[in-house]
Design a protein around this motif. Structure first.
Motif, PDB file in Angstrom:
ATOM      1  N   ASP A   6     -47.287  -2.019  19.052  1.00 33.76           N
ATOM      2  CA  ASP A   6     -46.520  -0.762  18.947  1.00 33.76           C
ATOM      3  C   ASP A   6     -45.110  -1.003  18.422  1.00 33.76           C
ATOM      4  OD1 ASP A   6     -48.529   0.980  19.876  1.00 33.76           O
ATOM      5  OD2 ASP A   6     -48.138   0.333  21.928  1.00 33.76           O
ATOM      6  N   ALA A   7     -45.006  -1.894  17.450  1.00 32.41           N
ATOM      7  CA  ALA A   7     -43.680  -2.310  16.963  1.00 32.41           C
ATOM      8  C   ALA A   7     -42.996  -1.185  16.182  1.00 32.41           C
ATOM      9  CB  ALA A   7     -43.824  -3.556  16.095  1.00 32.41           C
ATOM     10  N   THR A   8     -41.874  -0.752  16.722  1.00 29.71           N
ATOM     11  CA  THR A   8     -41.125   0.357  16.129  1.00 29.71           C
ATOM     12  C   THR A   8     -39.683  -0.057  15.901  1.00 29.71           C
ATOM     13  OG1 THR A   8     -42.548   1.983  17.200  1.00 29.71           O
ATOM     14  CG2 THR A   8     -40.366   2.760  16.514  1.00 29.71           C
ATOM     15  N   MET A   9     -39.182   0.254  14.724  1.00 29.99           N
ATOM     16  CA  MET A   9     -37.804  -0.128  14.396  1.00 29.99           C
ATOM     17  C   MET A   9     -37.099   1.085  13.794  1.00 29.99           C
ATOM     18  SD  MET A   9     -35.426  -2.367  13.821  1.00 29.99           S
ATOM     19  CE  MET A   9     -34.022  -2.493  12.759  1.00 29.99           C
ATOM     20  N   ILE A  10     -36.079   1.533  14.471  1.00 27.78           N
ATOM     21  CA  ILE A  10     -35.325   2.703  14.004  1.00 27.78           C
ATOM     22  C   ILE A  10     -33.899   2.266  13.691  1.00 27.78           C
ATOM     23  CG2 ILE A  10     -34.620   5.075  14.562  1.00 27.78           C
ATOM     24  CD1 ILE A  10     -36.812   5.041  16.762  1.00 27.78           C
ATOM     25  N   TYR A  20     -36.758   5.787  10.517  1.00 32.22           N
ATOM     26  CA  TYR A  20     -37.899   5.097  11.136  1.00 32.22           C
ATOM     27  C   TYR A  20     -38.443   4.089  10.131  1.00 32.22           C
ATOM     28  CZ  TYR A  20     -37.956   8.363  15.029  1.00 32.22           C
ATOM     29  OH  TYR A  20     -37.621   9.075  16.149  1.00 32.22           O
ATOM     30  N   ALA A  21     -37.955   2.854  10.205  1.00 33.97           N
ATOM     31  CA  ALA A  21     -38.371   1.845   9.229  1.00 33.97           C
ATOM     32  C   ALA A  21     -39.732   1.254   9.573  1.00 33.97           C
ATOM     33  CB  ALA A  21     -37.317   0.748   9.142  1.00 33.97           C
ATOM     34  N   MET A  22     -40.056   1.188  10.871  1.00 36.24           N
ATOM     35  CA  MET A  22     -41.387   0.750  11.318  1.00 36.24           C
ATOM     36  C   MET A  22     -41.849   1.688  12.420  1.00 36.24           C
ATOM     37  SD  MET A  22     -40.751  -3.377  11.618  1.00 36.24           S
ATOM     38  CE  MET A  22     -42.254  -3.668  12.542  1.00 36.24           C
ATOM     39  N   LYS A  23     -43.057   2.215  12.236  1.00 40.28           N
ATOM     40  CA  LYS A  23     -43.572   3.199  13.188  1.00 40.28           C
ATOM     41  C   LYS A  23     -44.801   2.648  13.895  1.00 40.28           C
ATOM     42  CE  LYS A  23     -42.331   6.927   9.987  1.00 40.28           C
ATOM     43  NZ  LYS A  23     -42.911   7.819   8.976  1.00 40.28           N
ATOM     44  N   GLY A  42     -38.652   0.810   0.102  1.00 38.93           N
ATOM     45  CA  GLY A  42     -38.235   1.653   1.226  1.00 38.93           C
ATOM     46  C   GLY A  42     -39.313   1.881   2.269  1.00 38.93           C
ATOM     47  N   SER A  43     -40.490   1.222   2.104  1.00 36.12           N
ATOM     48  CA  SER A  43     -41.591   1.475   3.045  1.00 36.12           C
ATOM     49  C   SER A  43     -41.453   0.683   4.344  1.00 36.12           C
ATOM     50  CB  SER A  43     -42.929   1.177   2.368  1.00 36.12           C
ATOM     51  OG  SER A  43     -42.970  -0.138   1.877  1.00 36.12           O
ATOM     52  N   GLY A  44     -40.558  -0.310   4.360  1.00 31.56           N
ATOM     53  CA  GLY A  44     -40.328  -1.064   5.596  1.00 31.56           C
ATOM     54  C   GLY A  44     -40.735  -2.528   5.537  1.00 31.56           C
ATOM     55  N   LYS A  45     -41.018  -3.042   4.337  1.00 26.74           N
ATOM     56  CA  LYS A  45     -41.489  -4.415   4.197  1.00 26.74           C
ATOM     57  C   LYS A  45     -40.445  -5.434   4.661  1.00 26.74           C
ATOM     58  CE  LYS A  45     -42.083  -4.025  -0.282  1.00 26.74           C
ATOM     59  NZ  LYS A  45     -41.481  -2.681  -0.436  1.00 26.74           N
ATOM     60  N   TRP A 212     -46.952   1.847   4.269  1.00 28.58           N
ATOM     61  CA  TRP A 212     -46.606   3.126   3.662  1.00 28.58           C
ATOM     62  C   TRP A 212     -45.711   3.877   4.643  1.00 28.58           C
ATOM     63  CZ3 TRP A 212     -47.081   5.220  -1.041  1.00 28.58           C
ATOM     64  CH2 TRP A 212     -46.824   6.593  -1.166  1.00 28.58           C
ATOM     65  N   ASP A 213     -44.481   4.123   4.240  1.00 30.23           N
ATOM     66  CA  ASP A 213     -43.567   4.913   5.061  1.00 30.23           C
ATOM     67  C   ASP A 213     -43.496   4.431   6.514  1.00 30.23           C
ATOM     68  OD1 ASP A 213     -41.754   6.917   5.550  1.00 30.23           O
ATOM     69  OD2 ASP A 213     -43.266   8.462   5.881  1.00 30.23           O
ATOM     70  N   GLY A 214     -43.337   3.115   6.688  1.00 29.58           N
ATOM     71  CA  GLY A 214     -43.147   2.560   8.029  1.00 29.58           C
ATOM     72  C   GLY A 214     -44.412   2.319   8.824  1.00 29.58           C
ATOM     73  N   SER A 215     -45.565   2.649   8.236  1.00 31.29           N
ATOM     74  CA  SER A 215     -46.828   2.433   8.954  1.00 31.29           C
ATOM     75  C   SER A 215     -47.743   1.501   8.163  1.00 31.29           C
ATOM     76  CB  SER A 215     -47.568   3.763   9.147  1.00 31.29           C
ATOM     77  OG  SER A 215     -46.811   4.635   9.947  1.00 31.29           O
ATOM     78  N   ILE A 216     -48.621   0.812   8.887  1.00 35.72           N
ATOM     79  CA  ILE A 216     -49.641  -0.001   8.218  1.00 35.72           C
ATOM     80  C   ILE A 216     -50.747   0.950   7.785  1.00 35.72           C
ATOM     81  CG2 ILE A 216     -51.389  -1.787   8.551  1.00 35.72           C
ATOM     82  CD1 ILE A 216     -49.437  -3.089  10.584  1.00 35.72           C
TER      83      ILE A 216
END
Ligand SMILES: Nc1ncnc2c1ncn2[C@@H]1O[C@H](COP(=O)(O)OP(=O)(O)O)[C@@H](O)[C@H]1O
Ligand SMILES: [Mg+2]
Length: 226
Positions: A6-10, A20-23, A42-45, A212-216
């Protein structure tokens, strides 16, 4: 070796405009092999790479490395990991201007200077630098040559995990192919993450993670692909 739970990075948590860089990413990476992280700008890579390598902290969730949550370890232990187990190729190369290609590649070497030099000479030539270019300073090297010096520097101490953010971005096709071949060889018994927005350079990867947009959005493993 690495698991995200559940790795989330804001970014800018305390501001009105949160990013929300990682959702809530959930994934387990293999212990060895080449992992391609692909996705648009900008997708969070890069954020994912920073979080895996302890350079940034998650807002919530966990990064587990070798059974330990990175949120539970001390700053000095993180430093030790970065110094002894991880290698980095950043988008900006951070080479030292007054040092030659060889000196830059060996600047943090832990083996004796003579051996380090020989190793750097080999590495750099394998990835396409000419012998005469090895004594050039960054100012006299092209973007692609500088990028390869950063790659040799990152491989110098044989890190268990190599993080490479767009390592072929300033390379032509032929040199990109050389670099990817070297990274693939390196990944035989180590783990290599390659971030790219160019799918073709990681075609041969053992695992491809699409962001894609912070999600796998998709995970492909070699052998499962047609
Ligand atoms: N230091 C930062 N502060 C605020 N927002 C950031 C920061 N770094 C990245 N971002 C934002 O987080 C998102 C993911 O960025 P990034 O991980 O750099 O994506 P990528 O590497 O795929 O281009 C983007 O919307 C970006 O603008
Ligand atoms: Mg990036």
């Amino acid at each position: 070796m690495f698991t995200l739970k559940d790795a989330t990075m804001i970014y800018d948590m305390d501001k009105e405009e949160k990013v929300y860089a990682m959702k809530s990413m959930n994934i387990t990476f293999p212990d060895t092999g080449l992992v391609g992280i692909i996705g648009p700008s900008g997708s969070g890579k890069s954020t994912l790479m920073y979080v895996l390598s302890t350079l940034k902290k998650l807002t919530s969730g966990q990064v587990v490395y070798n059974g330990k949550s990175l949120s539970g370890i001390s700053e000095s232990e993180k430093q030790r990991l970065r110094r002894t187990e991880f290698g980095f190729v950043f988008q900006r190369h951070y080479l030292i201007n007054y040092m030659t290609a060889i000196e830059n590649a060996t600047v943090a070497a832990t083996i004796p200077p003579k051996a380090a030099r020989a190793k750097a000479e080999n590495l750099l030539q394998e990835i396409g630098l000419k012998k005469s270019e090895l004594t050039h300073k960054p100012g006299k090297l092209s973007g692609g040559q500088r990028q390869r010096v950063a790659i040799a520097r990152a491989m110098m101490n044989d890190p268990k995990v190599l993080f490479a953010d767009e390592p072929t971005a300033s390379l032509d096709h032929e040199n990109a192919f050389l670099v990817m071949g070297k990274l693939k060889e390196y990944a035989k018994d180590r783990l290599v993450f390659v971030i790219t927005h160019d799918t073709t350079i990681v075609q041969d990867a053992d695992m491809i993670v699409k962001i894609w947009d912070g999600s796998i959005s998709e995970v492909e493993k070699k052998g499962e692909r047609v």
